[in-house]
Design a protein around this motif. Structure first.
Motif, short mmCIF file in Angstrom:
data_model
loop_
_atom_site.label_atom_id
_atom_site.label_comp_id
_atom_site.label_asym_id
_atom_site.label_seq_id
_atom_site.Cartn_x
_atom_site.Cartn_y
_atom_site.Cartn_z
N GLU A 1 0.97 -1.25 -0.03
CA GLU A 1 0.08 -0.11 0.11
C GLU A 1 1.04 1.16 0.18
OE1 GLU A 1 -3.26 0.29 -0.09
OE2 GLU A 1 -3.86 -1.76 -0.23
N TYR A 2 1.67 1.48 0.94
CA TYR A 2 2.48 2.43 0.93
C TYR A 2 4.10 2.36 0.54
CZ TYR A 2 -1.26 4.18 3.67
OH TYR A 2 -2.72 4.80 3.93
N GLY A 3 4.43 1.09 0.42
CA GLY A 3 5.99 0.84 0.39
C GLY A 3 6.55 1.52 -0.97
N PRO A 4 5.89 1.17 -1.98
CA PRO A 4 6.62 1.92 -3.24
C PRO A 4 6.86 3.43 -3.11
CG PRO A 4 4.93 0.47 -3.81
CD PRO A 4 4.59 0.52 -2.33
N ALA A 5 5.83 4.15 -2.57
CA ALA A 5 5.79 5.68 -2.15
C ALA A 5 7.06 5.77 -1.19
CB ALA A 5 4.70 6.18 -1.57
N VAL A 6 7.11 5.28 -0.20
CA VAL A 6 8.10 5.46 0.73
C VAL A 6 9.65 5.17 0.07
CG1 VAL A 6 9.29 4.32 2.95
CG2 VAL A 6 6.76 4.79 2.89
N LEU A 7 9.70 3.89 -0.74
CA LEU A 7 11.02 3.53 -1.16
C LEU A 7 11.25 4.81 -2.18
CD1 LEU A 7 10.83 -0.13 -1.48
CD2 LEU A 7 12.23 1.10 -0.18
N LEU A 8 10.33 5.02 -3.12
CA LEU A 8 10.70 6.25 -4.15
C LEU A 8 11.02 7.52 -3.53
CD1 LEU A 8 8.23 5.05 -7.03
CD2 LEU A 8 10.63 3.99 -6.23
N LEU A 9 10.13 8.21 -2.75
CA LEU A 9 10.44 9.36 -2.08
C LEU A 9 11.75 9.15 -1.21
CD1 LEU A 9 6.81 10.21 -0.94
CD2 LEU A 9 8.19 11.39 -2.44
N ASP A 10 11.92 8.19 -0.72
CA ASP A 10 13.42 8.10 0.35
C ASP A 10 14.46 8.17 -0.89
OD1 ASP A 10 14.45 7.87 2.91
OD2 ASP A 10 15.46 6.19 2.01
N PHE A 11 14.53 7.58 -2.03
CA PHE A 11 15.41 7.81 -2.81
C PHE A 11 15.58 9.12 -3.42
CE2 PHE A 11 17.04 8.02 -7.26
CZ PHE A 11 18.09 7.16 -7.23
N ILE A 12 14.70 9.97 -3.67
CA ILE A 12 15.06 11.29 -3.73
C ILE A 12 15.51 12.12 -2.85
CG2 ILE A 12 13.52 13.46 -4.59
CD1 ILE A 12 11.74 11.56 -5.96
N ARG A 13 14.99 11.60 -1.59
CA ARG A 13 15.74 12.36 -0.26
C ARG A 13 17.20 12.07 -0.37
NH1 ARG A 13 17.80 10.78 4.17
NH2 ARG A 13 17.61 8.69 3.91
N GLN A 14 17.60 10.90 -0.64
CA GLN A 14 18.89 10.64 -0.51
C GLN A 14 19.84 11.42 -1.86
OE1 GLN A 14 20.01 6.55 0.08
NE2 GLN A 14 18.13 6.10 0.28
N THR A 15 18.92 11.61 -2.95
CA THR A 15 19.90 12.23 -3.78
C THR A 15 20.31 13.55 -3.53
OG1 THR A 15 17.85 13.22 -4.76
CG2 THR A 15 18.73 11.27 -5.60
N ASP A 16 19.46 14.31 -2.42
CA ASP A 16 19.66 15.50 -1.56
C ASP A 16 19.75 16.82 -2.65
OD1 ASP A 16 20.07 17.02 0.54
OD2 ASP A 16 22.31 16.93 0.38
N VAL A 17 19.10 16.62 -3.98
CA VAL A 17 18.79 17.66 -4.91
C VAL A 17 18.30 18.86 -4.12
CG1 VAL A 17 19.40 16.24 -6.94
CG2 VAL A 17 17.06 16.85 -5.90
N SER A 18 18.93 20.08 -4.52
CA SER A 18 18.40 21.26 -3.85
C SER A 18 18.06 21.16 -2.24
CB SER A 18 17.08 21.67 -4.77
OG SER A 18 17.59 21.93 -5.91
#
Lengths: 219, 412
Positions: free
Chosen positions: A81-98
């Protein structure tokens, strides 16, 4: 009453200023909110918000056993239910863009993600490991294609919206706060054992208090 | 115009003359160029408007820049709030000296000190007003002088500290105002008492309230920032958990109706408006026809599958065969044919009908048409019994009866 507002609420959408600006502006009017709430009450729904100033959505007028069971099922199936969103958003967080904080209204540029991934083999490996989570992504595809599909996936799920097609810039929507609320609930129930994570700060002091203390100590 | 006033005018006209260079210097440093530009820089430098910064590089006088920045509400990132304690200390010293001079009867010096004290008091009030204006400008634009979110957050923390100090400064002013007002009253310097109470004391409550408003907004922003950090930490923890525990799906937790609304995701109710086919309004009808046009053509029905043909059985049933009820006209005609077949000669069809009661319901015309055609078709001789017509050139041949008999050849 704005007909689009009603349609979106009935369709289960979260109305935030970044995805549905006109409809959100309409709901900023107190009379409109009352009218919509009155209308929703006829079908056992009510107008609710995520937090004090977050996105509008149609919540059940009364929380019954059926609604509770549905949430319990969603939490039991958290990975789907929530796993994909958590993993994908966390990936973006790790890129630390801006220095992205993933809060509603923030912009995420595809080219910045691509630059971050191209400069870090760790991020690239991680992106590849997410191929099974990102819909339509493939190992043979380029990083850019997979990143675009990652953002498209989040867009389909309503967490981001394409703000500028030409520059490939996406904007975080108000729906992300619903995800944070679920994580907050799970965090409060301590579902993850303390020994499993080591990301806790030694002391969580209030920033305002700390500022005041520092000033107090200053000569 | 005094000589001093004249000088101010000359200074301002010089600034106006080189306004483009001053504007350029406000944005950053300026360097020499052609002869005219060098002369302008030289002139501004002589008047202290430009200050040397590097070789052939000049910057605007910081005090002048500050004046302009206030005017345009354009502030640098992390610009400190003005401290008033220094000016307040200066005012305190000036007050002490003024009181001493007044007691000693040195009127001329006392007047000078009074003017200096007035400037200091106005300066304190101005610094506070400036700080408030700057705070409001920064908060209103959400620290628009930087784009980076984390830098905004750091500025928020920085100003939270600054505001706390600022508030203390303003609270100290209250003590200063009370002390000077009491001492001025005792010394008989009522104009000084009026000066401090009017310029500082009367505004203190309003300032304090404005600072506290700004403080609450900054605190709220700090709380939001802290919340945001917590959220990202949660996001990373759950992402890590999902990666490490690939076989686990979720948790069985107790959910209460009082829990956050956000947990209860809205379910989409699919709505599909249906056209009202009974609506005769032309617009609705046209719309319906348009919609129908868009529908795909109906598929040809596939031929019904043939049932397997097996051995056939003839089933005789005991039920009596269906017998068609006898038609009275046909029965009468059959009797007539039988009668004619035995060579009965010419027989009037109307007479034949008149003798039969069952044909009473049939009109003469219908009987003649039916029986005449049937008999003629069957090869019997048929002739029309003409009605005498008075018309010299009749168009239609009129008859009122038909007679029939077996053909002569057949009869023979």
């Amino acid at each position: 009453m704005n007909a689009n507002v009603l349609k979106l609420l009935l369709a289960g959408q979260y109305i935030c200023p970044y995805r549905y600006r006109v409809e959100h502006d309409a709901l900023e009017d107190e009379e409109e909110r009352e009218a919509v709430d009155q209308w929703l009450s006829g079908i056992n729904l009510r107008l609710a918000r995520l937090g004090e100033e977050g996105a509008f959505f149609a919540a059940p007028a009364y929380i019954g056993q059926e609604e509770i069971n549905r949430v319990k099922t969603e939490l039991r199936r958290f990975r789907d239910e929530y796993g994909p969103a958590v993993l994908l958003l966390d990936f973006i967080r790790q890129t630390d863009v801006s220095r992205v904080q993933l809060s509603p209204g923030e912009h995420i540029a595809l080219y910045e993600l691509e630059a971050a991934v191209s400069q870090s083999s760790t991020l690239e490996t991680q992106l590849k490991s997410l191929v099974s989570v990102i819909s339509n992504a493939a190992l043979r595809s380029t990083n850019r294609e997979n990143l675009r599909r990652l953002l498209d996936h989040l867009e389909r799920d309503g967490y981001v919206v394409l703000a500028n097609k030409d520059s490939g810039t996406y904007q975080v929507t108000g729906k992300v706060e619903q995800l944070y609320a679920v994580l907050q609930f799970l965090g409060e129930h301590k579902v993850i054992p303390e020994t499993e994570v080591d990301d806790r700060e030694v002391a969580q002091e209030d920033l305002v208090d700390r500022a005041a203390t520092e000033e107090g100590e200053a000569p | 115009m005094t000589e001093r006033g004249d000088q101010v005018q000359r200074l301002l006209s010089s600034l106006a003359k080189h306004a483009d260079l001053v504007a350029e210097a406000f944005e950053g440093s300026v360097s020499g160029g052609d002869k005219a530009r060098n002369a302008a820089i030289e002139s501004l430098f002589t008047q202290g408007v430009l200050k040397p910064y590097d070789e052939d590089t000049y910057r605007l006088n910081p005090r002048l820049r500050e004046f302009m920045a206030d005017h345009f509400a354009s502030y640098h990132a992390f610009q400190a709030l003005r401290r008033v304690t220094g000016t307040q200390q200066q005012a305190r010293e000036q007050w002490e000296e003024l009181r001493r001079l007044h007691a000693a009867g040195a009127v001329r010096d006392a007047v000078r000190l009074h003017a200096a004290l007035e400037d200091s008091i106005v300066d304190v009030a101005y610094a506070i007003e400036h700080n408030l204006a700057m705070l409001h400008a920064l908060i209103a634009t959400q620290y628009g002088n930087v784009d980076d979110l984390s830098s905004k957050l750091r500025q928020n923390r920085y100003y939270a500290r600054q505001v706390a100090t600022f508030l203390k400064d303003v609270q100290n002013i209250d003590v200063f105002v009370e002390k000077v007002a009491e001492e001025a009253l005792a010394a008989g310097l009522l104009e000084v008492r009026l000066l401090v109470t009017r310029r500082l004391g009367a505004k203190r409550l309003q300032w304090t309230s404005q600072i506290k408003d700004a403080q609450s907004v900054i605190s709220k922003r700090l709380f939001e920032a802290k919340l945001m950090e917590q959220r990202l930490r949660l996001l990373s923890r759950f992402a890590l958990w999902l990666t490490r525990n690939r076989t686990a799906d979720g948790w069985d937790l107790a959910v209460e109706p009082e829990d956050s609304d956000a947990l209860f995701r809205p379910e989409g109710l699919q709505l599909r408006p249906q056209p009202d086919v009974a609506d005769t309004d032309p617009a609705a009808w046209d719309g319906l026809l348009e919609a129908v046009k868009k529908l795909p053509a109906p598929r040809a029905e596939p031929p019904a599958p043939k049932e397997p043909t097996g051995p056939q059985w003839l089933i005789e049933e005991d039920t009596p065969a269906f017998t068609e009820p006898a038609d009275p006209q046909r029965a009468a005609l059959e009797d007539l044919v039988e009668h004619l077949s035995v060579g009965a000669g010419w027989v009037s069809l109307l007479d034949w009908k008149a003798e039969r009661e069952e044909l009473a319901g049939v009109s003469d015309e219908a009987w003649l048409m039916f029986a005449g055609l049937q008999l003629k078709g069957s090869g019997f001789g048929v002739r029309f019994v003409e009605t005498r017509s008075l018309d010299a050139y009749p168009i239609n041949e009129l008859f009122h009866d038909i007679e029939a008999q077996l053909q002569m050849a057949e009869a023979a």
